[in-house]
Scaffold this motif. Sequence first.
Motif, PDB file in Angstrom:
ATOM      1  N   ASN A   1      -1.387  -0.954   9.675  1.00  7.32           N
ATOM      2  CA  ASN A   1      -2.280  -2.099   9.859  1.00  7.32           C
ATOM      3  C   ASN A   1      -1.588  -3.122  10.737  1.00  7.32           C
ATOM      4  N   ASN A   2      -1.893  -3.096  12.020  1.00  4.85           N
ATOM      5  CA  ASN A   2      -1.267  -3.988  12.989  1.00  4.85           C
ATOM      6  C   ASN A   2       0.256  -3.830  12.935  1.00  4.85           C
ATOM      7  N   ALA A   3       0.950  -4.861  12.476  1.00  7.25           N
ATOM      8  CA  ALA A   3       2.411  -4.803  12.442  1.00  7.25           C
ATOM      9  C   ALA A   3       2.939  -4.175  11.153  1.00  7.25           C
ATOM     10  N   PHE A   4       2.055  -3.952  10.169  1.00  4.69           N
ATOM     11  CA  PHE A   4       2.490  -3.425   8.882  1.00  4.69           C
ATOM     12  C   PHE A   4       2.421  -1.900   8.872  1.00  4.69           C
TER      13      PHE A   4
ATOM     14  N   LYS B   1       3.044   1.283   5.993  1.00  2.01           N
ATOM     15  CA  LYS B   1       3.295   1.636   4.595  1.00  2.01           C
ATOM     16  C   LYS B   1       3.712   3.095   4.524  1.00  2.01           C
TER      17      LYS B   1
ATOM     18  N   VAL C   1       6.839  -1.075   2.493  1.00  8.10           N
ATOM     19  CA  VAL C   1       6.016  -1.826   3.432  1.00  8.10           C
ATOM     20  C   VAL C   1       6.941  -2.443   4.469  1.00  8.10           C
TER      21      VAL C   1
ATOM     22  N   ASN D   1       7.304  -4.562   8.078  1.00  7.35           N
ATOM     23  CA  ASN D   1       6.643  -5.518   8.958  1.00  7.35           C
ATOM     24  C   ASN D   1       7.565  -5.848  10.118  1.00  7.35           C
ATOM     25  N   ASN D   2       7.124  -5.518  11.342  1.00  4.63           N
ATOM     26  CA  ASN D   2       7.943  -5.769  12.530  1.00  4.63           C
ATOM     27  C   ASN D   2       9.336  -5.165  12.395  1.00  4.63           C
TER      28      ASN D   2
ATOM     29  N   TYR E   1      12.012  -4.500   6.398  1.00  6.17           N
ATOM     30  CA  TYR E   1      11.412  -4.313   5.079  1.00  6.17           C
ATOM     31  C   TYR E   1      10.752  -5.604   4.605  1.00  6.17           C
ATOM     32  N   ASP E   2       9.463  -5.507   4.281  1.00  5.77           N
ATOM     33  CA  ASP E   2       8.752  -6.637   3.699  1.00  5.77           C
ATOM     34  C   ASP E   2       8.654  -6.507   2.179  1.00  5.77           C
TER      35      ASP E   2
END
Length: 423
Positions: free
Chosen positions: A239-242, A244, A290, A292-293, A296-297
């Motif tokens: 999802n965009n920058a994310f 999973k 997850v 993000n960019n 790790y988020d």
Amino acid sequence: MASFNCSRIIASKIMRNLLTAILILLYTQRSSANQNPFRDPSICGKPQCETPFRKFNFHDNLYKYEYNVDLNTEFSGTGNNASSLFLKASVIIYFPKPCDGFLQITDVKLWDHECKSKDDEFSNNANSGNENFNEDDYYGEFTDSRGYTEPNDNFINMHPKSIELAKDLKQHLLRFSFNDGLISEICPNFQESVWALNLKKGILSIFQNTMLRFDVDFNTTEVDTSGECNVQYTLKDVNNAFIKIRKTKNMQTCQKRYSTNSILQSTPYRFRDDKALWPIIDSISYCDMVINNNVYDEIICHEQHQLIVFSNNHTGAITRVKSRLILQGEENYNQADFLNEHDNIVERRSTLLFDHTPSTKPTRTEIKLARDLLKEMCVNGFPYIKREFLSVFTNFLHTIKQLDYEALTQLLGRSTSICEKGK
């Protein structure tokens, strides 16, 4: 003729020495280019960072994470008979240099709380070869958190060992190699205790990702606190920058997982996979990552361990563990000051494998028992050895194995006062 042979021998020696010098020079140059980390005390991991952050993009920042562990052990099906622990910690991860990371725990709290029983139990034979098996439905049951309540962040209901545990965990930084997600080596402080290091190994095991690319499913073998296990990475959502990713660990394939404690000298033996014995524990483990960019988020991991010998389908002795690593933010710091402040000399080297070495910190009960057994040995051993001496001596040996160097020194110093022949 003799002088000619002598000249040939001298020329041969000179040529041999010259070749030896050239080989030594070439070896030295090669060693300087690819140094062995066991010979260079300033390097943790591989001598050179060959793959600097291809899929990950950690900068020279402080990455602040919140780490939670919810552990619940129960005899499922026997009512409210459970033992629970909840741990909450603040974790900071630094990357001052490519392939070189540091883990620091800044705050730790431990609660002894009660988790409500979950309505959904998942099947003990979930890993069977059923082709119609729906993995998402299965994991959905496992991740059901109805009835879960996180304890309040205060000191009222805190575990009595929480402060002592926090002191030990915050005492030392943990240096580790991070080669684009692979953590091949850790370099702990020489004074780091075994149990504290095992907990930090658990955090880094969650942090490890050995995929070649995030967008391609990948099967491999990894080494972490669970042992040397087959691991499957699956791309679940983008999802965009994310991104999973689900990391599923096949616990039945794990090697170097267990340890034995025996007075008999033995050698570990690795069975063939097709000749493995029936496991006494049925374990399931997976993580949802997850990203993000390229950072790790959030990472959420679930494990369940069911003791087969005391189980009947859904009931029996079960331990469930849910751990979370959630990014709280990033912060700038002075990289040069950090490297100057912390000694770069490697004192110890290890892997992420769980260390089964028992704790040597003695308790008052063990020290008192060693003194009492020493008195009994004096009674049963002088002036003549009685039949009971062998049993007391064996118990004495088992007891002093749990004592550390300081306790053994005190016992030796006071042995004469304990009994006349104690020393």
